[in-house]
Scaffold this motif. Structure first.
Motif, PDB file in Angstrom:
ATOM      1  N   ALA A  13       4.966  15.446   0.428  1.00 19.00           N
ATOM      2  CA  ALA A  13       4.811  13.983   0.408  1.00 19.00           C
ATOM      3  C   ALA A  13       3.354  13.585   0.197  1.00 19.00           C
ATOM      4  O   ALA A  13       3.063  12.648  -0.565  1.00 19.00           O
ATOM      5  CB  ALA A  13       5.353  13.384   1.699  1.00 19.00           C
ATOM      6  N   LEU A  14       2.430  14.275   0.847  1.00 21.12           N
ATOM      7  CA  LEU A  14       1.006  13.978   0.670  1.00 21.12           C
ATOM      8  C   LEU A  14       0.565  14.220  -0.766  1.00 21.12           C
ATOM      9  O   LEU A  14      -0.198  13.435  -1.338  1.00 21.12           O
ATOM     10  CB  LEU A  14       0.158  14.818   1.626  1.00 21.12           C
ATOM     11  CG  LEU A  14       0.161  14.378   3.081  1.00 21.12           C
ATOM     12  CD1 LEU A  14      -0.540  15.422   3.956  1.00 21.12           C
ATOM     13  CD2 LEU A  14      -0.530  13.034   3.232  1.00 21.12           C
ATOM     14  N   ASN A  55       1.941  11.435  -2.926  1.00 23.74           N
ATOM     15  CA  ASN A  55       1.174  10.212  -2.710  1.00 23.74           C
ATOM     16  C   ASN A  55      -0.185  10.290  -3.388  1.00 23.74           C
ATOM     17  O   ASN A  55      -0.664   9.315  -3.964  1.00 23.74           O
ATOM     18  CB  ASN A  55       1.018   9.938  -1.217  1.00 23.74           C
ATOM     19  CG  ASN A  55       0.313   8.636  -0.959  1.00 23.74           C
ATOM     20  OD1 ASN A  55      -0.894   8.606  -0.726  1.00 23.74           O
ATOM     21  ND2 ASN A  55       1.058   7.546  -1.024  1.00 23.74           N
ATOM     22  N   HIS A  56      -0.803  11.449  -3.336  1.00 29.13           N
ATOM     23  CA  HIS A  56      -2.106  11.634  -3.988  1.00 29.13           C
ATOM     24  C   HIS A  56      -1.977  11.473  -5.500  1.00 29.13           C
ATOM     25  O   HIS A  56      -2.843  10.879  -6.151  1.00 29.13           O
ATOM     26  CB  HIS A  56      -2.664  13.014  -3.642  1.00 29.13           C
ATOM     27  CG  HIS A  56      -4.008  13.262  -4.216  1.00 29.13           C
ATOM     28  ND1 HIS A  56      -4.185  13.955  -5.395  1.00 29.13           N
ATOM     29  CD2 HIS A  56      -5.246  12.905  -3.800  1.00 29.13           C
ATOM     30  CE1 HIS A  56      -5.475  14.016  -5.677  1.00 29.13           C
ATOM     31  NE2 HIS A  56      -6.142  13.387  -4.729  1.00 29.13           N
ATOM     32  N   GLY A  66       0.221   7.546  -5.871  1.00 29.19           N
ATOM     33  CA  GLY A  66      -0.311   6.377  -5.183  1.00 29.19           C
ATOM     34  C   GLY A  66       0.722   5.657  -4.330  1.00 29.19           C
ATOM     35  O   GLY A  66       1.871   6.074  -4.211  1.00 29.19           O
ATOM     36  N   ASP A  67       0.290   4.560  -3.750  1.00 35.37           N
ATOM     37  CA  ASP A  67       1.115   3.811  -2.799  1.00 35.37           C
ATOM     38  C   ASP A  67       2.194   2.957  -3.458  1.00 35.37           C
ATOM     39  O   ASP A  67       3.044   2.410  -2.760  1.00 35.37           O
ATOM     40  CB  ASP A  67       0.227   2.927  -1.918  1.00 35.37           C
ATOM     41  CG  ASP A  67      -0.665   3.748  -1.006  1.00 35.37           C
ATOM     42  OD1 ASP A  67      -0.280   4.896  -0.676  1.00 35.37           O
ATOM     43  OD2 ASP A  67      -1.745   3.260  -0.628  1.00 35.37           O
ATOM     44  N   ASP A  68       2.164   2.824  -4.780  1.00 39.09           N
ATOM     45  CA  ASP A  68       3.192   2.035  -5.464  1.00 39.09           C
ATOM     46  C   ASP A  68       4.536   2.763  -5.507  1.00 39.09           C
ATOM     47  O   ASP A  68       5.558   2.168  -5.809  1.00 39.09           O
ATOM     48  CB  ASP A  68       2.758   1.707  -6.891  1.00 39.09           C
ATOM     49  CG  ASP A  68       1.577   0.753  -6.910  1.00 39.09           C
ATOM     50  OD1 ASP A  68       1.380   0.026  -5.919  1.00 39.09           O
ATOM     51  OD2 ASP A  68       0.847   0.743  -7.921  1.00 39.09           O
ATOM     52  N   TYR A  69       4.531   4.056  -5.219  1.00 40.03           N
ATOM     53  CA  TYR A  69       5.741   4.862  -5.221  1.00 40.03           C
ATOM     54  C   TYR A  69       6.107   5.194  -3.778  1.00 40.03           C
ATOM     55  O   TYR A  69       5.346   5.844  -3.068  1.00 40.03           O
ATOM     56  CB  TYR A  69       5.523   6.174  -5.986  1.00 40.03           C
ATOM     57  CG  TYR A  69       5.335   5.996  -7.471  1.00 40.03           C
ATOM     58  CD1 TYR A  69       6.329   6.364  -8.358  1.00 40.03           C
ATOM     59  CD2 TYR A  69       4.152   5.475  -7.989  1.00 40.03           C
ATOM     60  CE1 TYR A  69       6.172   6.213  -9.726  1.00 40.03           C
ATOM     61  CE2 TYR A  69       3.973   5.319  -9.354  1.00 40.03           C
ATOM     62  CZ  TYR A  69       4.985   5.694 -10.214  1.00 40.03           C
ATOM     63  OH  TYR A  69       4.809   5.543 -11.558  1.00 40.03           O
ATOM     64  N   LYS A  70       7.264   4.754  -3.350  1.00 35.82           N
ATOM     65  CA  LYS A  70       7.728   5.017  -1.989  1.00 35.82           C
ATOM     66  C   LYS A  70       8.235   6.455  -1.912  1.00 35.82           C
ATOM     67  O   LYS A  70       8.858   6.956  -2.846  1.00 35.82           O
ATOM     68  CB  LYS A  70       8.848   4.021  -1.631  1.00 35.82           C
ATOM     69  CG  LYS A  70       9.346   4.116  -0.239  1.00 35.82           C
ATOM     70  CD  LYS A  70       8.377   3.523   0.732  1.00 35.82           C
ATOM     71  CE  LYS A  70       8.993   3.567   2.124  1.00 35.82           C
ATOM     72  NZ  LYS A  70       8.051   3.632   3.176  1.00 35.82           N
ATOM     73  N   ILE A  71       7.936   7.130  -0.798  1.00 33.92           N
ATOM     74  CA  ILE A  71       8.358   8.514  -0.596  1.00 33.92           C
ATOM     75  C   ILE A  71       9.225   8.574   0.653  1.00 33.92           C
ATOM     76  O   ILE A  71       8.784   8.207   1.741  1.00 33.92           O
ATOM     77  CB  ILE A  71       7.142   9.447  -0.465  1.00 33.92           C
ATOM     78  CG1 ILE A  71       6.286   9.368  -1.731  1.00 33.92           C
ATOM     79  CG2 ILE A  71       7.596  10.877  -0.190  1.00 33.92           C
ATOM     80  CD1 ILE A  71       4.940  10.010  -1.616  1.00 33.92           C
ATOM     81  N   CYS A  93      10.774   5.498  -6.519  1.00 33.12           N
ATOM     82  CA  CYS A  93      10.639   6.235  -5.265  1.00 33.12           C
ATOM     83  C   CYS A  93      11.040   7.694  -5.435  1.00 33.12           C
ATOM     84  O   CYS A  93      11.698   8.072  -6.405  1.00 33.12           O
ATOM     85  CB  CYS A  93      11.461   5.581  -4.163  1.00 33.12           C
ATOM     86  SG  CYS A  93      13.225   5.607  -4.466  1.00 33.12           S
TER      87      CYS A  93
END
Length: 143
Positions: A10-11, A14-15, A18-23, A36
Motif C-alpha cells: 500500500a505504501l 501510494n508513493h 499519490g493520494d488521488d487513488y484510494k487503496i 482505487c
C-alpha cells in the motif's frame, strides 16, 4: 508479518500514484471511490527448508478499478505499466523484497495485477526455563 507486507504494498502504491487513488485492504460494501486499488493476499504457503529455516510464498492479487468510463482500456494499460515498475521491489522493515511471478489479467474492466513476495524466515525456538535444582531421594521406608 502479512499485515506488514500488505502495508508495504500500500505504501509503494501510494508513493507511485499519490493520494488521488484510494487503496483498500478490506472489502467495501458501499462508497467505492474510483480510481482505487484493492490488495488481496491469495493462498500463501510455507515449507521447511532446513532446521528452523522456512520458505514462505505470498501471492497477491491487486485489483485496479479505473475512473474513466470511456477510456478504461487506455487507463488500465497506463496503470499496468506503472505497476510493473513500482511493485518489482518493495521495502518491508528496512528489507528490500523483490516481486516475482508478475502477470496480469483484465476481467470485467478491472485490472488484476498478480505478484508474489517470497521470503525465507528463521523461527526462533522458545527457550524453556530450566529448574534451578532438583533433589532426588531414595531409600526404604519402614511402614
Amino acid at each position: 508479518m502479512l499485515n506488514k507486507l500488505s502495508e508495504s504494498i500500500a505504501l509503494k502504491l501510494n508513493h507511485e500514484f499519490g493520494d488521488d487513488y484510494k487503496i483498500y485492504t478490506e472489502s467495501v460494501k458501499q462508497g467505492l471511490k474510483e480510481p482505487c486499488f484493492f490488495i488481496f493476499l491469495l493462498t500463501s504457503s510455507q515449507r521447511q527448508v532446513i532446521g528452523k529455516r522456512y520458505f514462505r510464498e505470498h501471492p497477491f492479487d491487486i485489483h485496479y478499478f479505473p475512473k474513466s468510463k470511456e477510456d478504461k482500456n487506455e487507463e488500465i494499460l497506463d496503470v499496468l505499466d506503472r505497476l510493473n515498475d513500482a511493485l518489482e521491489y518493495i521495502t518491508m522493515d528496512g528489507d528490500l523484497l523483490r516481486g516475482t511471478n508478475i502477470h496480469h489479467e483484465v476481467i470485467d474492466d478491472v485490472l488484476h495485477f498478480f505478484v508474489n513476495y517470497n521470503l525465507h524466515v528463521y523461527k526462533e525456538k522458545d527457550t524453556a526455563d530450566f529448574m534451578e535444582s532438583l533433589q532426588i531421594g531414595s531409600g526404604l521406608s519402614k511402614g
